[in-house]
Scaffold this motif. Sequence first.
Motif, PDB file in Angstrom:
ATOM      1  N   SER A  93      28.977  30.550  38.668  1.00 23.89           N
ATOM      2  CA  SER A  93      29.384  31.849  39.218  1.00 23.89           C
ATOM      3  C   SER A  93      30.896  31.990  39.334  1.00 23.89           C
ATOM      4  N   ALA A  94      31.646  30.902  39.089  1.00 25.61           N
ATOM      5  CA  ALA A  94      33.088  30.922  39.374  1.00 25.61           C
ATOM      6  C   ALA A  94      33.855  31.894  38.493  1.00 25.61           C
ATOM      7  N   VAL A  95      33.406  32.119  37.260  1.00 27.04           N
ATOM      8  CA  VAL A  95      34.220  32.917  36.344  1.00 27.04           C
ATOM      9  C   VAL A  95      33.697  34.343  36.183  1.00 27.04           C
ATOM     10  N   ILE A  96      32.647  34.687  36.916  1.00 27.40           N
ATOM     11  CA  ILE A  96      32.093  36.032  36.735  1.00 27.40           C
ATOM     12  C   ILE A  96      32.914  37.035  37.535  1.00 27.40           C
ATOM     13  N   PRO A  97      33.401  38.080  36.875  1.00 23.23           N
ATOM     14  CA  PRO A  97      34.121  39.114  37.621  1.00 23.23           C
ATOM     15  C   PRO A  97      33.148  40.006  38.362  1.00 23.23           C
ATOM     16  N   GLN A 112      37.050  37.925  41.835  1.00 22.54           N
ATOM     17  CA  GLN A 112      36.611  36.914  40.878  1.00 22.54           C
ATOM     18  C   GLN A 112      37.221  35.614  41.368  1.00 22.54           C
ATOM     19  N   VAL A 113      36.474  34.534  41.333  1.00 21.57           N
ATOM     20  CA  VAL A 113      37.017  33.296  41.885  1.00 21.57           C
ATOM     21  C   VAL A 113      38.185  32.836  41.033  1.00 21.57           C
ATOM     22  N   THR A 114      37.981  32.787  39.722  1.00 22.95           N
ATOM     23  CA  THR A 114      39.111  32.428  38.871  1.00 22.95           C
ATOM     24  C   THR A 114      38.952  33.103  37.520  1.00 22.95           C
ATOM     25  N   ASP A 115      40.075  33.615  37.011  1.00 21.33           N
ATOM     26  CA  ASP A 115      40.046  34.289  35.716  1.00 21.33           C
ATOM     27  C   ASP A 115      40.640  33.341  34.683  1.00 21.33           C
ATOM     28  N   ILE A 116      39.849  32.401  34.218  1.00 23.82           N
ATOM     29  CA  ILE A 116      40.369  31.496  33.190  1.00 23.82           C
ATOM     30  C   ILE A 116      40.170  32.161  31.836  1.00 23.82           C
ATOM     31  N   TYR A 122      33.540  28.193  29.420  1.00 19.26           N
ATOM     32  CA  TYR A 122      33.227  27.513  30.677  1.00 19.26           C
ATOM     33  C   TYR A 122      31.746  27.666  30.998  1.00 19.26           C
ATOM     34  N   ILE A 123      31.254  28.913  30.886  1.00 21.59           N
ATOM     35  CA  ILE A 123      29.826  29.148  31.169  1.00 21.59           C
ATOM     36  C   ILE A 123      28.966  28.260  30.279  1.00 21.59           C
ATOM     37  N   PHE A 124      29.332  28.215  28.990  1.00 23.16           N
ATOM     38  CA  PHE A 124      28.532  27.415  28.065  1.00 23.16           C
ATOM     39  C   PHE A 124      28.595  25.938  28.421  1.00 23.16           C
ATOM     40  N   LEU A 178      38.144  35.528  25.259  1.00 26.69           N
ATOM     41  CA  LEU A 178      37.083  34.733  25.861  1.00 26.69           C
ATOM     42  C   LEU A 178      37.003  34.961  27.367  1.00 26.69           C
ATOM     43  N   SER A 179      37.991  35.686  27.902  1.00 25.93           N
ATOM     44  CA  SER A 179      38.025  35.884  29.346  1.00 25.93           C
ATOM     45  C   SER A 179      37.005  36.945  29.759  1.00 25.93           C
ATOM     46  N   LEU A 180      36.141  36.589  30.697  1.00 28.39           N
ATOM     47  CA  LEU A 180      35.099  37.525  31.111  1.00 28.39           C
ATOM     48  C   LEU A 180      35.691  38.758  31.780  1.00 28.39           C
TER      49      LEU A 180
END
Lengths: 349, 170
Positions: A93-97, A112-116, A122-124, A178-180
């Motif tokens: 859940s960390a990268v989901i906006p 969003q916790v972090t926008d990498i 990351y999700i994969f 690749l950034s969500l």
Amino acid sequence: MELSDIIVKVILIVVIFLISLVVAMYSTYAERKIAAFFQDRVGPNRAGPFGILQPMADGAKMFMKEEIIPNRASGLLFIVGPSLAIMTACIGSAVIPWGQSMQIGSKVIDLQVTDINVGILYIFGVVSLGVYGIMIGGWASNNKYSLLGAIRAASQNISYEISMGLSIIALLLISGTLSLKEIAEQQHGFWANGYFTWNFFKQPLGFLIFIVCAFAETNRSPFDLPECETELVGGYHTEYSSMKLGFYLFAEYINMFISSAVMATLYFGGYNYPGMDWVTAHVGPVIGPIIGVVALFIKIFAFIFFFMWVRWTIPRFRYDQLMNLGWRTLIPLAIANIVLTGVISYLLK
Amino acid sequence: MESLSNKRKVLEAKPLTLMEKAYLPAIAKGMGITMKHFIKNVFGKGEVTIRYPEQKREFSENFRGMHSLKRDEEGRERCTACGLCALSCPAEAITMTAAERQAGEEHLYREEKYAAVYEINMLRCIFCGLCEEACPKEAIYLDGDIVPTDFVRKDFIYGKDKLVEAPLNQ
């Protein structure tokens, strides 16, 4: 990073963690209730009005049950298995906006916790780590049927991850990132410049492949072969009892929540909804993003409902059919989708 | 082999058409069907189950439930302890001890002989109804409810206290 930023992030992490737990908890209730409705039954209705306290009762039961660890099981790994399963489910859940940036005074808060910039990767990565939870659980049980179940589950997850990745590549071709967060941003609103902005309308085939793979990755019916009741064992978690089993089952529901959120973000515009600019301009920069969050959650719940709807409609695949579908249908289809997307986007340029 | 009845139907596995191979139209159709059920049940109209402890399903006329030892129209026990029910019982669930009716007990027992002890082991009983058929005095019927659950095996041996019908004027 200022202290206030850190505090905001910590609050956000805790809130998202709690939300995913509560959603997972009530998914179990919703599943039983929805299953009942699909099958002309009533469903849980004893604990509280409409059985609304049923998840609490289930949880209490899970914690109270006797914990059995097989005699010759590998002690540490036996505990690591379910922990890994639930941990990998939670960190996705960390990268989901969850919403647009919220403006309070002069401060801008990202929901969003972090926008990498490698959000999807990351999700994969997290999803493929989840295989370890299953594999270790099956191995540590010291039961050959559990091991067989774990191998089956692992090969299923890995097979479907390939076509899932391939279906994403076509999406990345048109989004170019690749950034969500950026992908969600690109799907702003609903209709712009004579096009639907949501990726679903640009990538219907990709979405279809993705959602089928998401079903397989979360071990949901019709791909719930890891826990195959037809063989009269529970698959990789045969030897597990009490809350360790609870963790495995709970991880499945968190996975379902997270993958619904990912699907909503990638293909259904995330927190975007038709007419959002007009609404935001009228209700201000704090309430506006919150409505966006609500929109995202409506999409997520719709997907969770869809997961359950499919479960009570389609019978389970046979294992060779499952592999056939994964390797000989979905992968070629995904590759064709990449080629198609490439050609069309080249022609449109 | 020659078919005698001419009712045999030869089924051929036809290769699937492209539409069928895609599965999705069939899946969409199936999902439509389940959705119809869902919508019907959300409004509480489609459920086919019975909310058991509150509601009970009516048994059919010939349901065979718990045994009861009947009384006659004057409230006397019909059973004469002949033992035919025990003899006909394939599970050997019935035992009884006969006793002689004393003077002054004419209002309790119809015949000179009666069952002082009459026991049915509900764990053995298969509810075949042969005792009911064997009884010459129409004293035993399997017209009761389902046998209730219990925790100890000995509590499943039902004596006269549980089997005999309640007295008439009570």
